[in-house]
Design a protein around this motif. Sequence first.
Motif, mmCIF file in Angstrom:
data_model
loop_
_atom_site.group_PDB
_atom_site.id
_atom_site.type_symbol
_atom_site.label_atom_id
_atom_site.label_comp_id
_atom_site.label_asym_id
_atom_site.label_seq_id
_atom_site.Cartn_x
_atom_site.Cartn_y
_atom_site.Cartn_z
ATOM 1 N N ARG A 75 34.691 49.219 50.050
ATOM 2 C CA ARG A 75 35.626 48.745 51.058
ATOM 3 C C ARG A 75 34.944 48.047 52.236
ATOM 4 N NH1 ARG A 75 39.454 53.139 53.234
ATOM 5 N NH2 ARG A 75 39.987 51.397 54.607
ATOM 6 N N THR A 118 35.710 44.045 53.082
ATOM 7 C CA THR A 118 36.227 43.643 54.388
ATOM 8 C C THR A 118 35.408 42.492 54.963
ATOM 9 O OG1 THR A 118 37.085 45.854 54.847
ATOM 10 C CG2 THR A 118 36.699 44.419 56.743
ATOM 11 N N LEU A 135 48.625 47.670 54.460
ATOM 12 C CA LEU A 135 49.619 48.161 53.513
ATOM 13 C C LEU A 135 50.846 48.732 54.225
ATOM 14 C CD1 LEU A 135 47.391 49.866 50.795
ATOM 15 C CD2 LEU A 135 48.514 47.638 50.695
ATOM 16 N N PHE A 161 41.945 40.975 50.042
ATOM 17 C CA PHE A 161 43.117 41.408 49.299
ATOM 18 C C PHE A 161 44.063 40.226 49.058
ATOM 19 C CE2 PHE A 161 47.448 43.399 49.384
ATOM 20 C CZ PHE A 161 47.374 43.954 48.115
ATOM 21 N N SER A 187 42.220 47.083 58.613
ATOM 22 C CA SER A 187 42.037 48.159 57.632
ATOM 23 C C SER A 187 43.113 48.038 56.571
ATOM 24 C CB SER A 187 42.120 49.540 58.298
ATOM 25 O OG SER A 187 43.459 49.864 58.629
ATOM 26 N N MET A 188 42.809 48.461 55.352
ATOM 27 C CA MET A 188 43.803 48.410 54.282
ATOM 28 C C MET A 188 44.968 49.334 54.578
ATOM 29 S SD MET A 188 43.516 46.197 51.885
ATOM 30 C CE MET A 188 44.546 46.871 50.576
ATOM 31 N N GLN A 217 41.713 42.133 56.135
ATOM 32 C CA GLN A 217 41.605 42.387 54.700
ATOM 33 C C GLN A 217 41.922 41.136 53.880
ATOM 34 O OE1 GLN A 217 40.441 45.597 53.528
ATOM 35 N NE2 GLN A 217 39.966 45.511 55.723
#
Length: 302
Positions: free
Chosen positions: A217, A221, A270, A159, A265-266, A156
Amino acid sequence: MRVRTLSITIFIIVYISAHYLVSPSYGFITQEEMEQFPSIKLNGTSASLYEGTKLIMKISADSMGWAFPVDEITFRCAAVGYVVNKAMPFAFNDPVEINLSKWDQSHPRILFNRGPNKEYLVKFSDKGNQSPYIAFGFGQELGHVLIDYLKPGSPQMWFEEAFCEALAVWSLQQLALEWEKSIDLYYSKAFSSEAKFLLYDINPPTEGYPQWFAKNRGYLTGKINDRGKNSILAIKLIEYANADPTFFQSFFYLRKNYPVKVVDSMEWVLKRWWENCPDHLKSGPERVAKLLGIKFAEEIYR
């Protein structure tokens, strides 16, 4: 002979006098600016940022090929380091050294590999740029330095780029406030103007952030450097930072303690970020998760 000797003597006196008249401003850096940032020391092609007697950051630049005076470039970058250090001083427990070298691309870039003295290597262009854009580009790369996870294929990555964008614009906003304290208002006006208009045409998604992220998304990515889309999240991150000065501090922990196996993956990023944050900064990843309408991964990896 006496006339010639007298002429040479006068030339030497004038030259030395002119040198000392010019020296206090270090070329394009005014005395007022140096007095505004007494913690920044210039030394030829480098600028060092101190906190008391402790070295925080040293920024050096190759001496050849720049369109702007090197002292101006390194001083502007050190000023960005000054406001970022105020926001997250614990991130600079050890001195940070950054070397800037010229390249022809319009966007700055930090290299995965560090230099022989463990310095961070940043490729930079000042072609056609004004001082605010020099500071903006350095602010972007300083975000990567703070996260300190310079590996290709990081999960990611869009981000992280959005954070770096937000940190750069926020830094310009903070510099504008700092320069307003000075009697030299030129750079205050310049930085205020550029900080205002860098993201002037970016608006929050009309459908809401959860829907925007769900729709994009897969693209985000795979396409990490779409500034248009990254800036959509960046404007929200800036809003959070302005409301809560500690918000950006949480990003220091974004990439810490990654295991060998990494999931792109987010939800995973996270979750990992949240676990690494100290309790008083966990609201950072929690706020982003709520904004994007996603939940932390139930497992770190499968």
